[in-house]
Design a protein around this motif. Sequence first.
Motif, mmCIF file in Angstrom:
data_model
loop_
_atom_site.group_PDB
_atom_site.id
_atom_site.type_symbol
_atom_site.label_atom_id
_atom_site.label_comp_id
_atom_site.label_asym_id
_atom_site.label_seq_id
_atom_site.Cartn_x
_atom_site.Cartn_y
_atom_site.Cartn_z
ATOM 1 N N ALA A 250 0.833 -1.205 0.000
ATOM 2 C CA ALA A 250 0.000 0.000 0.000
ATOM 3 C C ALA A 250 0.869 1.258 0.000
ATOM 4 N N LEU A 251 1.947 1.242 0.768
ATOM 5 C CA LEU A 251 2.855 2.399 0.798
ATOM 6 C C LEU A 251 3.484 2.645 -0.559
ATOM 7 N N PHE A 252 3.859 1.580 -1.243
ATOM 8 C CA PHE A 252 4.393 1.758 -2.599
ATOM 9 C C PHE A 252 3.326 2.357 -3.520
ATOM 10 N N ALA A 253 2.085 1.863 -3.405
ATOM 11 C CA ALA A 253 1.007 2.354 -4.260
ATOM 12 C C ALA A 253 0.724 3.831 -4.027
ATOM 13 N N ILE A 254 0.944 4.301 -2.807
ATOM 14 C CA ILE A 254 0.669 5.706 -2.497
ATOM 15 C C ILE A 254 1.851 6.604 -2.845
ATOM 16 N N THR A 255 3.053 6.179 -2.469
ATOM 17 C CA THR A 255 4.230 7.060 -2.589
ATOM 18 C C THR A 255 5.087 6.799 -3.824
ATOM 19 N N GLY A 256 4.995 5.587 -4.378
ATOM 20 C CA GLY A 256 5.873 5.238 -5.487
ATOM 21 C C GLY A 256 7.266 4.858 -5.023
ATOM 22 N N MET A 257 7.482 4.805 -3.713
ATOM 23 C CA MET A 257 8.786 4.423 -3.164
ATOM 24 C C MET A 257 8.715 2.980 -2.683
ATOM 25 N N ASP A 258 9.885 2.341 -2.584
ATOM 26 C CA ASP A 258 9.908 0.945 -2.182
ATOM 27 C C ASP A 258 11.050 0.704 -1.200
ATOM 28 N N PHE A 259 10.684 0.599 0.068
ATOM 29 C CA PHE A 259 11.663 0.257 1.103
ATOM 30 C C PHE A 259 11.308 -1.081 1.747
ATOM 31 N N GLY A 260 10.555 -1.896 0.992
ATOM 32 C CA GLY A 260 10.256 -3.243 1.434
ATOM 33 C C GLY A 260 9.550 -3.275 2.766
ATOM 34 N N LEU A 261 10.056 -4.127 3.652
ATOM 35 C CA LEU A 261 9.416 -4.360 4.942
ATOM 36 C C LEU A 261 10.166 -3.684 6.080
ATOM 37 N N ASP A 262 10.910 -2.650 5.757
ATOM 38 C CA ASP A 262 11.737 -1.962 6.749
ATOM 39 C C ASP A 262 11.046 -0.677 7.206
ATOM 40 N N PRO A 263 10.321 -0.705 8.327
ATOM 41 C CA PRO A 263 9.607 0.498 8.767
ATOM 42 C C PRO A 263 10.541 1.637 9.159
ATOM 43 N N VAL A 264 11.766 1.312 9.572
ATOM 44 C CA VAL A 264 12.719 2.363 9.953
ATOM 45 C C VAL A 264 13.086 3.201 8.738
ATOM 46 N N ARG A 265 13.400 2.537 7.629
ATOM 47 C CA ARG A 265 13.747 3.274 6.405
ATOM 48 C C ARG A 265 12.546 4.050 5.870
ATOM 49 N N TRP A 266 11.369 3.417 5.945
ATOM 50 C CA TRP A 266 10.167 4.134 5.526
ATOM 51 C C TRP A 266 9.976 5.400 6.364
ATOM 52 N N GLN A 267 10.155 5.296 7.663
ATOM 53 C CA GLN A 267 9.958 6.439 8.546
ATOM 54 C C GLN A 267 10.965 7.541 8.248
ATOM 55 N N GLU A 268 12.226 7.162 8.073
ATOM 56 C CA GLU A 268 13.262 8.155 7.781
ATOM 57 C C GLU A 268 12.939 8.913 6.498
ATOM 58 N N GLN A 269 12.584 8.176 5.455
ATOM 59 C CA GLN A 269 12.307 8.819 4.166
ATOM 60 C C GLN A 269 11.053 9.682 4.229
ATOM 61 N N TRP A 270 10.042 9.191 4.932
ATOM 62 C CA TRP A 270 8.793 9.949 5.012
ATOM 63 C C TRP A 270 8.999 11.242 5.803
ATOM 64 N N THR A 271 9.766 11.185 6.874
ATOM 65 C CA THR A 271 10.071 12.392 7.644
ATOM 66 C C THR A 271 10.797 13.405 6.778
ATOM 67 N N THR A 272 11.719 12.928 5.966
ATOM 68 C CA THR A 272 12.458 13.817 5.054
ATOM 69 C C THR A 272 11.519 14.459 4.045
ATOM 70 N N LEU A 273 10.658 13.658 3.440
ATOM 71 C CA LEU A 273 9.744 14.178 2.419
ATOM 72 C C LEU A 273 8.769 15.204 2.989
ATOM 73 N N MET A 274 8.328 14.994 4.224
ATOM 74 C CA MET A 274 7.400 15.937 4.829
ATOM 75 C C MET A 274 8.055 17.287 5.111
ATOM 76 N N GLY A 275 9.369 17.301 5.106
ATOM 77 C CA GLY A 275 10.083 18.564 5.294
ATOM 78 C C GLY A 275 10.364 19.294 3.998
ATOM 79 N N ILE A 276 10.006 18.693 2.869
ATOM 80 C CA ILE A 276 10.237 19.315 1.554
ATOM 81 C C ILE A 276 8.973 20.038 1.114
ATOM 82 N N GLN A 277 9.078 21.338 0.985
ATOM 83 C CA GLN A 277 7.912 22.128 0.612
ATOM 84 C C GLN A 277 7.470 21.791 -0.820
ATOM 85 N N GLY A 278 6.197 21.546 -0.985
ATOM 86 C CA GLY A 278 5.658 21.272 -2.313
ATOM 87 C C GLY A 278 5.707 19.812 -2.738
ATOM 88 N N TRP A 279 6.223 18.928 -1.869
ATOM 89 C CA TRP A 279 6.254 17.517 -2.272
ATOM 90 C C TRP A 279 4.829 16.985 -2.350
#
Length: 531
Positions: A250-279
């Motif tokens: 579902a996360l891939f379907a929404i974001t187009g990103m693929d970090f598999g089953l690693d919630p830590v990597r997903w969290q790190e990337q999502w936190t970064t993206l939320m800090g980018i204006q206009g993403w």
Amino acid sequence: MAYLHPVAARLLAALLCLFVGLATAGSSVAQDDPARLDAVKEFRTWFKKFKDEAQQVEAVMTLKGQECVPAAEELLKLLKHPSAAVQQAAFDVLATYHEPRTYQAWIDALPKEKDQTQVAVVVKVLGRARLAAAVAPIELAAQGPKVSAGVKYEAARALQAIGSAGTAGLLPKLLLDADPLVRLAAADAVGALKLKDAADALVGLLADDNWQVQSAAIAALKVLRPQQAVQPLIDLMKQAGRLQIECSEALFAITGMDFGLDPVRWQEQWTTLMGIQGWRIPTDEELAKKAESRRKYDALYGKTEQKKNAFAGIPTTSTNVLFIIDVSGSMDDLVVEVEKFQGYADRKRFTIVQTQLLQTLESLTDETNFDIVAFATNLQVWKGRLVPANVVNREAAKAFVRRLKPIGGTESQELAASGLGGAANLEAGKTNTYKALMYAFGIDPDKPPKAAATGADKEALKSPLDTVYFLSDGRPSVGKFIDVNEIRREVNKHNEVWRIVFHAIAIGDFQKEFLQALAEDNGGVFVDLGR
């Protein structure tokens, strides 16, 4: 647009009216066709004389192609028949009736009907008939303080089948219903109908007490792709179990990103993206390109991430697993592709399967709960419940698997050929696929539960089982159902609520389309081990 002379336009309009009138007249004539009415008359006369269930089902099927109001009325009565097979046959025939006039009296009476069981039956029938004219009455019948959970459940399923969410906002309300089966059905419908306005309510279901409701919500959010679902999906992925895979997809379907089953990597990337204006999340077109790129990459390099458990090369993060293994007589046969099966004690199909299952049991993680069922004509159940994969249970399970052997195999066939048919016990070595698959739903076809025309099996929500590995080497040859399409229908019907993932594994030289379809229908993976 080409210009039409006023006279020609009037002529064309008259012809169209004439065509519609003839079509309607033809439909009315069909309703009053003496041949159809006679078919119903004969059915009434003879059905009540039949005592054998198979004859009764065959009689019901004679009303297929005889659509008219009297036929529909007879079929409606049979939806209260004590036999589940007769009920199913009546539903199957009614599903082929699509003329509004056939159901008009039911549609008109639906808002006034007080019997909630009858309302649920009618709603289910109208949904299966896919009658758009029934949407408003269905919405009305499913709202109010005295409406039963069964009616609301069938209303959600009916609106999904018809392909309309209506105008009364029923489905978003049902997502908040007190009954988990209603929430589940509503989530399925919201996803199928792509109701984006219900996204917030769906996100709330990710914290539901029932994992089946969570699974339905994840599937719907995968379709709707709302950005507000990302963080809750990452949070849910942190919990062990099968839903990790569903959250990842579902996360891939929404974001187009693929970090598999690693919630830590997903969290790190999502936190970064939320800090980018206009993403923003990718469009459907952008996602389609990313999905194709991922498919090509996986095909070329394969997935390298570690999975927790695997059998026959099919990995799972599930911690509640059932292994269903074929031990019919044909499993004693030799594989044909010798080069493909090197390193086994011998070339028997069962030896290969037994070896792979023993290796799987040895590698099960401690948090996994599991059970094993071997099947031929009947079942050999190891525990009858899911047990932890601790060191004791793993060794006990391996001992059980080592004791298994094909029933009615080569030795039995030789005894039969020598005239010792009783000692051969060939009847016990057939393939009862239906009985084996129904075990996952807690159903014994030899002791069927009381037939219920509507609603869903509440026992499903009590079961932690979410993943089945089903291995067989041939087509069904014995049991209540041996037609693969009927077996597939029964599995799909029950699994609407149970939501078990069925992985299917084939070995041997036979038609394997059924096993592939079984896996595809139920969120699983199909693997052909070889011939």
